[in-house]
Design an enzyme around this catalytic site. Structure first.
Site, PDB file in Angstrom:
ATOM      1  CD  GLU A  99      -8.535  -8.864  -3.962  1.00 31.05           C
ATOM      2  OE1 GLU A  99      -7.417  -9.344  -3.685  1.00 31.05           O
ATOM      3  OE2 GLU A  99      -9.373  -8.541  -3.101  1.00 31.05           O
TER       4      GLU A  99
ATOM      5  CG  ASN B 114      -3.474  -2.747   6.728  1.00 33.59           C
ATOM      6  OD1 ASN B 114      -3.365  -2.212   5.632  1.00 33.59           O
ATOM      7  ND2 ASN B 114      -4.427  -3.622   6.993  1.00 33.59           N
TER       8      ASN B 114
ATOM      9  CG  HIS C  52      -5.258  -6.005  -0.363  1.00 33.42           C
ATOM     10  ND1 HIS C  52      -6.432  -6.077   0.349  1.00 33.42           N
ATOM     11  CD2 HIS C  52      -5.438  -6.784  -1.463  1.00 33.42           C
ATOM     12  CE1 HIS C  52      -7.285  -6.855  -0.305  1.00 33.42           C
ATOM     13  NE2 HIS C  52      -6.705  -7.292  -1.412  1.00 33.42           N
TER      14      HIS C  52
ATOM     15  CE  LYS D 250      -3.862  -2.245   2.368  1.00 31.41           C
ATOM     16  NZ  LYS D 250      -4.888  -2.087   3.431  1.00 31.41           N
TER      17      LYS D 250
ATOM     18  CE1 TYR E  63      -9.243  -2.908   0.210  1.00 30.99           C
ATOM     19  CE2 TYR E  63      -8.621  -0.752  -0.633  1.00 30.99           C
ATOM     20  CZ  TYR E  63      -8.298  -1.931   0.019  1.00 30.99           C
ATOM     21  OH  TYR E  63      -7.017  -2.119   0.487  1.00 30.99           O
TER      22      TYR E  63
ATOM     23  NE  ARG F 267      -2.163  -6.240   6.816  1.00 34.27           N
ATOM     24  CZ  ARG F 267      -3.225  -6.911   6.357  1.00 34.27           C
ATOM     25  NH1 ARG F 267      -3.687  -7.960   7.024  1.00 34.27           N
ATOM     26  NH2 ARG F 267      -3.818  -6.526   5.242  1.00 34.27           N
TER      27      ARG F 267
HETATM   28  P1  CMP Z   1      -7.230  -4.690   3.431  1.00 35.70           P
HETATM   29  O1  CMP Z   1      -6.739  -6.072   3.640  1.00 35.70           O
HETATM   30  O2  CMP Z   1      -6.617  -3.898   2.348  1.00 35.70           O
HETATM   31  O3  CMP Z   1      -8.799  -4.763   3.173  1.00 35.70           O
HETATM   32  C1  CMP Z   1      -9.697  -3.789   3.630  1.00 35.70           C
HETATM   33  C2  CMP Z   1      -9.023  -2.711   4.385  1.00 35.70           C
HETATM   34  O4  CMP Z   1      -9.862  -1.867   5.116  1.00 35.70           O
HETATM   35  C3  CMP Z   1      -8.103  -3.310   5.408  1.00 35.70           C
HETATM   36  O5  CMP Z   1      -7.009  -3.900   4.793  1.00 35.70           O
HETATM   37  C4  CMP Z   1      -7.810  -2.129   6.299  1.00 35.70           C
HETATM   38  O6  CMP Z   1      -6.645  -1.423   5.879  1.00 35.70           O
HETATM   39  C5  CMP Z   1      -9.016  -1.242   6.064  1.00 35.70           C
HETATM   40  N1  CMP Z   1      -9.762  -1.029   7.311  1.00 35.70           N
HETATM   41  C6  CMP Z   1     -10.358  -1.963   8.053  1.00 35.70           C
HETATM   42  N2  CMP Z   1     -10.933  -1.384   9.126  1.00 35.70           N
HETATM   43  C7  CMP Z   1     -10.680  -0.054   9.041  1.00 35.70           C
HETATM   44  C8  CMP Z   1     -11.003   1.066   9.837  1.00 35.70           C
HETATM   45  N3  CMP Z   1     -11.715   0.935  10.959  1.00 35.70           N
HETATM   46  N4  CMP Z   1     -10.569   2.271   9.437  1.00 35.70           N
HETATM   47  C9  CMP Z   1      -9.847   2.409   8.292  1.00 35.70           C
HETATM   48  N5  CMP Z   1      -9.515   1.371   7.486  1.00 35.70           N
HETATM   49  C10 CMP Z   1      -9.926   0.164   7.866  1.00 35.70           C
END
Ligand code: CMP
Length: 143
Positions: free
Chosen positions: A126, A112, A115, A9, A49, A102
């Protein structure tokens, strides 16, 4: 052979973690079969998403993932979808075990670092969203 979609990311690219992350999957024994540094458009982010579109953080999520370059990858190997998820650690870096990507590098649930597809269905979806067929290679590794 199973394939998965992984993406460093914008926070991971900014913090120069691309090499470290690629290295972890190489050393594990998985094979990189597609990769590109790219800027995600709002349209692509909303599609990628889509399952989160009703969540309160959807706007923040789309805003963040489009905020700078990402490093999109396709990796191949036995059980790579589940194993890559284990190597990434829990979504919230505060809950992710040390030794996971992570757990070692993540800061917040939004930022984080990486993905990864969570199932065979999402991996296929994807990969097709981010890569053309001719951008995914098939080659034999020496050794
Ligand atoms: P990812 O695996 O990319 O898939 C969905 C993403 O939503 C997840 O990683 C997080 O980075 C993001 N996410 C989940 N919960 C929250 C939250 N409360 N606030 C912001 N981002 C979030």
């Amino acid at each position: 052979m199973e394939k998965t979609f992984l993406m460093v990311k914008p926070d991971g690219v900014q913090r120069e973690l691309v090499g470290e992350i690629v290295s972890r999957f190489e050393k594990k024994g998985f094979q990189l079969v597609g990769a590109k540094l790219m800027q995600i458009t709002k349209e692509l982010a909303e599609e990628h998403y889509g399952e989160h579109k009703d969540k309160p953080f959807f706007g923040e999520l789309v805003g963040f993932i489009t905020s700078g370059p990402v490093f999109a990858m396709v990796w191949e190997g036995e059980n790579v979808i589940a194993t890559a998820r284990q190597m990434m650690g829990k979504t919230n870096p505060q809950e992710a075990a040390p030794g996971t990507i992570r757990g070692d590098y993540g800061v917040t649930v939004g930022k984080n670092v990486i993905h990864g597809s969570d199932s065979p269905g999402s991996a296929e979806r994807e990969i097709n969203l981010f890569f053309e067929n001719d951008q995914i290679l098939s080659y034999t590794k020496d050794s």
